[in-house]
Enzyme design. Structure first.
Site, PDB file in Angstrom:
ATOM      1  N   ASP A 395       0.831  -1.205   0.000  1.00 49.01           N
ATOM      2  CA  ASP A 395       0.000   0.000   0.000  1.00 49.01           C
ATOM      3  C   ASP A 395       0.869   1.260   0.000  1.00 49.01           C
ATOM      4  O   ASP A 395       1.950   1.292   0.590  1.00 49.01           O
ATOM      5  CB  ASP A 395      -0.894  -0.008   1.245  1.00 49.01           C
ATOM      6  CG  ASP A 395      -1.806   1.190   1.321  1.00 49.01           C
ATOM      7  OD1 ASP A 395      -2.654   1.333   0.431  1.00 49.01           O
ATOM      8  OD2 ASP A 395      -1.663   1.987   2.268  1.00 49.01           O
ATOM      9  N   GLU A 448       1.063  -0.576  -5.180  1.00 53.30           N
ATOM     10  CA  GLU A 448       0.092   0.492  -5.420  1.00 53.30           C
ATOM     11  C   GLU A 448       0.910   1.782  -5.542  1.00 53.30           C
ATOM     12  O   GLU A 448       1.291   2.377  -4.530  1.00 53.30           O
ATOM     13  CB  GLU A 448      -0.926   0.604  -4.283  1.00 53.30           C
ATOM     14  CG  GLU A 448      -2.011   1.629  -4.586  1.00 53.30           C
ATOM     15  CD  GLU A 448      -2.446   2.444  -3.386  1.00 53.30           C
ATOM     16  OE1 GLU A 448      -3.419   3.203  -3.524  1.00 53.30           O
ATOM     17  OE2 GLU A 448      -1.824   2.356  -2.314  1.00 53.30           O
TER      18      GLU A 448
END
Length: 717
Positions: A395, A448
């Site tokens: 993330d 990401e």
């Protein structure tokens, strides 16, 4: 010696002594014990015979005395509530070996989850729990829990100074015991009780204690999911375990219940992988798991760790891979967490310009500290090897790569070269991906990452970061913005759907329609679409068809496959009742059928990351908002023609060049009646005739249904 002991007793009693093993336990013929509240202590042999009674040396409960005999002994303690017999914690030797300590100090211990934390073990044939925690600047660290009345004076730990690790073995306790660490900082101040950074299990929030887990299986596991190679079909179902489905009373499903329901559903829908939003333990439900405090513990919201192991096994048995969202970018400021863990900025940067994230009010890991890098990499490997997961999605990579991420001038410090890149984070990500490749070669790591940082998915040996895939955030933003426009205006923004192909092969991309696109007022996917209700669903079907035909692996967040009309709510389940409506059911059928096409037609995946796998046929028809392209597989594999009409006007006799003569089968029509469409199309088959077009000697004249995507393949024979 007596003088030294007299000076040490008050420090032990007051919890100020940093070396309890120098005072407590056996010392020659003398045994010493600090047992606050005890009325008396007797030393007994392993046969139960008395070896002497200890005298009270301090009213707080410090006992000492000479004993007869030698060898192992136990303490018979007279408590106000009864008698207890147990071995003496301070009679056991150090347990962590020199190699473990050396690797911890270097930040290269890849098995921290089995070394630090709490582990039920047997030492000298005595069952108990070994505790170990990294806190190099602390003056004292103690284990507190139900087993000692949460009294930090009872079980102070031994400092292994060469690694800054504190350890202790507490006999006769076991799995299920609640505990925390009481830490005295370098300034002598006792900190709020800390949960275990390497703890394998935690209490159900809002409680914050760690729990001694059941012993881990002796052997590491391997992922047994489907391939994640660039030439493999990958369709990921992103899910939030707490809000995918709930009981009628609103309570969450357990891991076993999720395995019973989610796994067969995902398999039946044709997805290849489940990606779970973070399941690392986290205090706040509203963070969705993206602010974790337990990087080694599956959240207790769905049951114990062994339940998650069974979930992974059930997914693998169904042919489904399991990918976990994993958050090494930052952590919350909760008092029981990692912040100021030993009274200093241990895991985080001391300078808020480097160590505090204003957007999320979280602390940022100090990637320049090798013990911190080692901690995070060991966490990543823990999920892959202890649980057999098949991949991690990292993330907020962009926030890690740039020192000025979401910061104004004066709020960040440049790197050693004066630049904005976070060189320490770059080095960490490379080391992470190399470690995964070495220790969990079956797994993939997905970034990401929303910027143009180069070579995110290139090998480290070629100057890249080493990720397996990168989320294509640019493609997602461009295409969704296009789809949100009224069809009458789409022609003026025609390149929004084609621009992604300019850079499509610069990385190995995954096309993400994730949870972030259906929250915080962004509206649900179907409600982003313009037009009346029928047109909104038609637009959605056409868009998903375009996505499944486009180069790049696929990811779709739960609820989008049933065209949920409200935004995602982490406190409620997917609107499964909507499937009683044919329009919602039609979208679900479409996604299922596209997944089956994806896995059955190699041209749709084989060369996802190679320019040879794609060619435009119609890229410039802005007047009709129409597109057509060809997907190619390997030698001998059928090409796939993808054609899209993003207006509500059907286009009859729309001619597109094709590479092969003969009949072409209509393999997918998003406007089919079974999907909720108008049922217009080409009757299942068209004939290529000798009309040259788009660089090919023949072409097909198609009916492009309104707001629809078609996929066709040449028929054999």
């Amino acid at each position: 010696m007596v003088h030294d002991l007299n000076a040490a007793i008050p420090a032990i009693v007051e919890g100020r002594h940093g070396d309890p093993f120098a005072v407590l336990g056996p010392h020659g013929n003398e045994v010493r014990a600090f047992l606050p509240g005890a009325r008396g202590v007797e030393v007994i042999g392993t046969n139960g015979a008395s070896r002497g009674t200890l005298a009270r040396r301090h009213e707080a409960g410090f006992f000492a005395g000479d004993v007869s005999g030698s060898g192992a002994y136990r303490l018979r303690i007279d408590w106000p509530g009864g008698e207890q017999e147990t071995e003496d914690t301070y009679a056991f030797p150090p347990l962590l070996g020199p190699l473990d300590l050396h690797l911890i100090a270097e930040g290269r211990h890849r098995e921290l989850g089995r070394v630090l934390g709490a582990h039920a073990v047997t030492v000298q044939e005595i069952p108990g729990v070994r505790f170990a925690v990294w806190a190099p600047n602390a003056k004292r660290v103690s284990v507190v829990g139900d087993f000692n009345g949460w009294d930090g004076r009872r079980h102070p730990m031994r400092l292994r100074i060469e690694a800054g690790v504190w350890e202790v073995f507490i006999p006769r306790i076991g799995p299920g015991s609640r505990y925390k660490y009481e830490v005295v900082g370098p300034d002598g101040v006792t900190l709020p009780l800390k949960a275990d950074p390497c703890g394998g299990q935690a209490e159900l929030p809002p409680a914050t204690s760690s729990i001694v887990p059941e012993p881990a299986p002796p052997r590491y596991r391997e992922g047994h999911g489907p391939s994640h190679a660039p030439d493999a079909p990958i369709s990921v179902y992103e899910a939030h375990a707490g809000s995918w489905m709930r009981h009628e009373d609103g309570t969450r499903l357990t891991w076993d219940q999720l395995a019973d329901r989610m796994v067969p559903y995902v398999a039946g829908m044709g997805f290849t992988h489940i990606e779970l939003m973070p399941i690392t333990e986290h205090p706040f439900d509203g963070s969705w798991g993206y602010q974790p405090v337990g990087m080694f513990a599956p959240t207790s919201r769905f049951g114990p760790p062994e339940g998650f192991r069974r979930f992974v096994d059930r997914a693998h048995a169904a042919g489904i891979g399991v990918i976990l969202d994993w958050v090494p970018a930052h952590f919350p400021t909760d008092a029981h967490g990692l912040g100021q863990f030993d009274g200093t900025a241990l895991y985080e940067h001391a300078d808020p310009r480097e160590g505090f994230h204003k957007d999320w009010s979280t602390l940022i890991y100090n990637f320049g500290r090798h013990e911190v890098r080692g901690y995070l990499i060991a966490s990543a490997l823990h999920w892959l090897r202890e649980y057999g997961c098949d991949g991690l999605r990292v993330d907020a990579v962009a926030s890690m790569l740039y020192r000025d991420y979401s910061r104004n001038e004066g709020e960040w410090t440049p790197n050693v070269h004066g630049g904005r890149e976070n060189l320490e984070a770059v080095a960490f990500l490379k080391e992470l991906n190399e470690a995964v490749a070495e220790h969990a070669p079956w797994a993939t790591v997905i970034a990401e990452e929303s910027t143009s940082f180069p070579k995110v998915s290139a090998p480290v040996s070629e100057g890249g970061l080493g990720f397996g895939y990168k989320w294509n955030m640019g493609w997602m933003n461009d295409t969704l913005h296009y789809m949100q426009r009224d069809p009458v205006h789409r022609g003026f923004h025609h390149n929004a759907m084609t621009f992604g192909m300019v850079y499509a092969f610069s990385e190995r991309f995954l096309l993400p329609i994730s949870h972030d696109e259906v929250v915080h007022g962004k509206r649900s996917l179907v409600n982003k679409m313009p037009g009346d209700r029928w047109q909104r669903f038609a637009n959605l079907r056409a868009y998903l068809g375009f996505m499944w035909g486009h180069p790049g692996k696929k990811l779709l967040f739960m609820g989008n496959e049933v065209a949920q009309e409200r935004e995602w709510n982490h406190d409620a389940e997917v609107d499964w009742n909507a499937l009683g409506d044919p329009l919602h059911l039609g979208v679900q059928r479409l996604v299922r059928d596209m997944n089956r096409l994806l896995t059955g037609l190699p041209a749709l995946y084989r060369q996802d990351a190679m320019p040879e796998g794609f060619s435009w046929l119609v890229a410039d028809d802005s007047l009709n908002s129409a597109y057509a392209f060809l997907r190619q597989g390997g030698a001998g594999e059928q090409p796939v023609l993808v054609a899209c009409n993003f207006t509500p006007v059907p286009r009859h006799g729309y001619r597109i060049g094709v590479p092969r003569p003969g009949h072409w089968a209509e393999r997918l029509n998003s406007d089919a009646a079974e999907y909720g469409g108008s049922g217009q199309g080409n009757g299942g088959v068209v004939m290529a005739d000798a009309v040259p077009m788009h660089g090919h000697a023949q072409s097909v004249a198609l009916t492009l249904p309104p707001l629809a995507t078609l996929m066709l393949t040449p028929m054999e024979g």
